[in-house]
Design a protein around this motif. Sequence first.
Motif, short mmCIF file in Angstrom:
data_model
loop_
_atom_site.label_atom_id
_atom_site.label_comp_id
_atom_site.label_asym_id
_atom_site.label_seq_id
_atom_site.Cartn_x
_atom_site.Cartn_y
_atom_site.Cartn_z
N GLY A 273 -1.47 8.76 5.13
CA GLY A 273 -2.40 7.75 5.03
C GLY A 273 -2.48 7.52 3.44
N ALA A 274 -3.40 6.53 3.09
CA ALA A 274 -3.47 5.97 1.70
C ALA A 274 -4.69 6.54 0.94
CB ALA A 274 -3.75 4.42 1.73
N GLN B 210 -12.18 15.36 5.92
CA GLN B 210 -13.27 14.84 5.10
C GLN B 210 -14.16 16.21 4.97
OE1 GLN B 210 -14.29 12.02 3.79
NE2 GLN B 210 -15.70 13.11 2.81
N ILE C 224 0.84 -1.20 0.11
CA ILE C 224 -0.02 -0.03 0.00
C ILE C 224 0.81 1.22 -0.06
CG2 ILE C 224 -1.72 1.41 1.11
CD1 ILE C 224 -2.53 -1.42 2.41
N ARG D 227 -8.68 13.60 -2.95
CA ARG D 227 -7.55 13.45 -2.07
C ARG D 227 -6.34 13.57 -2.71
NH1 ARG D 227 -8.53 7.75 1.40
NH2 ARG D 227 -10.84 8.00 1.89
N LYS E 148 1.65 5.01 0.56
CA LYS E 148 1.01 5.89 1.70
C LYS E 148 1.61 7.49 1.28
CE LYS E 148 0.04 3.66 5.40
NZ LYS E 148 -0.55 3.65 6.66
N THR F 280 -7.12 5.23 -0.12
CA THR F 280 -8.60 4.75 0.21
C THR F 280 -8.69 4.49 1.71
OG1 THR F 280 -7.45 2.42 0.03
CG2 THR F 280 -8.62 3.24 -1.94
N GLY F 281 -9.82 4.18 2.11
CA GLY F 281 -9.89 4.00 3.57
C GLY F 281 -10.77 5.05 4.20
N ARG F 282 -10.75 5.19 5.55
CA ARG F 282 -11.35 6.22 6.20
C ARG F 282 -10.27 7.41 6.23
NH1 ARG F 282 -14.31 4.35 11.60
NH2 ARG F 282 -14.51 6.57 11.56
#
Length: 143
Positions: A111-112, A122, A92, A132, A94, A114-116
Amino acid sequence: MNTFEELLERLSSKTRIRQLFKDTQNPELEKILSRMKDVLSEKQKERDLEEKQRQAKNDSIEAIKQIMADSGVSMGDLNLGDNLSDKRRRKIQKYTFEYQTTSGDTTTWQGATTGRLPQEFQFYLERTGKKRMDCVIESTDDI
């Protein structure tokens, strides 16, 4: 209790066998015994064949070990375990994202894609209509 277990139960002692075959004539008993001996013989042949196969496999393993020892090769040199872990592990990528909170402070988050997301990030994306990837300032290859 299934039929096999019941049969084993009845054939487990002489008294039960006598009781089971009390009305059976000698020629019929001899026929049953002959068939039982045939079954036993087949089972023994199967077991012997399996034992020969197991022994042949063990002999092959020993021969391979000897060849490896003569050649100076170890199991670690074969890299057998490393390939499995690489296939199972997901790579993954980052990123470091930069965004502004509702109070106007500039913040970074790693972070990545995808995901939260953090709630403030947000809100920032919804408020500005950005994606993003528009907020990426640095990329790292982790995990």
